[in-house]
Design a protein around this motif. Sequence first.
Motif, mmCIF file in Angstrom:
data_model
loop_
_atom_site.group_PDB
_atom_site.id
_atom_site.type_symbol
_atom_site.label_atom_id
_atom_site.label_comp_id
_atom_site.label_asym_id
_atom_site.label_seq_id
_atom_site.Cartn_x
_atom_site.Cartn_y
_atom_site.Cartn_z
ATOM 1 N N LYS A 16 65.267 93.485 48.605
ATOM 2 C CA LYS A 16 66.439 94.215 48.994
ATOM 3 C C LYS A 16 66.670 94.151 50.591
ATOM 4 O O LYS A 16 67.754 94.308 50.853
ATOM 5 N N LEU B 254 70.598 94.018 40.137
ATOM 6 C CA LEU B 254 69.349 93.359 40.823
ATOM 7 C C LEU B 254 67.897 93.617 40.029
ATOM 8 O O LEU B 254 67.228 92.501 39.901
ATOM 9 N N LYS C 31 69.924 83.707 46.902
ATOM 10 C CA LYS C 31 70.203 85.096 47.655
ATOM 11 C C LYS C 31 71.425 85.411 47.868
ATOM 12 O O LYS C 31 71.657 86.517 47.816
ATOM 13 N N GLY D 158 73.023 83.538 53.129
ATOM 14 C CA GLY D 158 71.617 83.584 52.629
ATOM 15 C C GLY D 158 70.925 82.370 53.446
ATOM 16 O O GLY D 158 71.544 81.456 53.689
ATOM 17 N N LEU E 165 68.292 91.061 51.382
ATOM 18 C CA LEU E 165 69.615 91.027 50.750
ATOM 19 C C LEU E 165 70.760 91.909 51.650
ATOM 20 O O LEU E 165 71.991 91.504 51.653
ATOM 21 N N ARG F 222 74.192 90.437 53.405
ATOM 22 C CA ARG F 222 75.332 91.267 53.148
ATOM 23 C C ARG F 222 76.170 91.496 54.575
ATOM 24 O O ARG F 222 77.294 91.311 54.979
ATOM 25 N N SER G 37 72.878 88.929 46.658
ATOM 26 C CA SER G 37 73.672 90.121 47.423
ATOM 27 C C SER G 37 74.768 90.480 47.091
ATOM 28 O O SER G 37 75.412 91.580 47.746
#
Length: 212
Positions: A137, A113, A102, A149, A140, A144, A106
């Motif tokens: 989504k 993706l 993950k 993650g 992610l 960010r 990201s």
Amino acid sequence: TVHRLLATLVQREYVRQNQYNQYKLTLKIFELGGRLIEDLDMLEIARPYLGQIMEQTNEVVHLVKLEDNEIVYIDKVEPNTTIRMHSRIGIRRPLYCTAVGKAILSTVSANELEVIWEKSRIQALTKYTITDLGKMKEELTLIRKRGYGIDNEENEIGVRCIGISLLDYTKKACGAISVSGPVERMTNEIIENIARILMPIGEQISKELGYY
């Protein structure tokens, strides 16, 4: 002396002389840098840091490499604890259900993706696995924002992990590092403490891989 050196570089096509007797570098000069970059070995660069992370966290540390749409475990450092992780070097895992995966996801674009998601065999490995693209989504976006993650028992019940991506000279993720442990020990507070250890080390490894 300078003229002789330039003449040699022109002969070997690293430098070009124009009609005004001016000299300019050719694109061939990038081959030299490219060869150096290709020789950079992520395992060799990251290995000293893995032991450092393990010593500071007293948990299992993994190094993974991105290959196609999967991660491959290429190194593992384990403390002398009674609880062992069911992982081994060489094993493959999908991106969507691991902390390292993950973290890598990201860093990709929305289009990338969706391509990766379509090519992956999405299945619920545990009751916590994220199998909905919309929810992924959202996950992610959170990764960010915070920079790492988390695998909340999404790959294996009883195991919680934190992962950070490693970037190379292409400015893309080439791999990742994770710290794993039993859910009883990997509390939110502990994960935040581990993040403070992992993130600067990840930045340093990325620099050594050519990221700037």
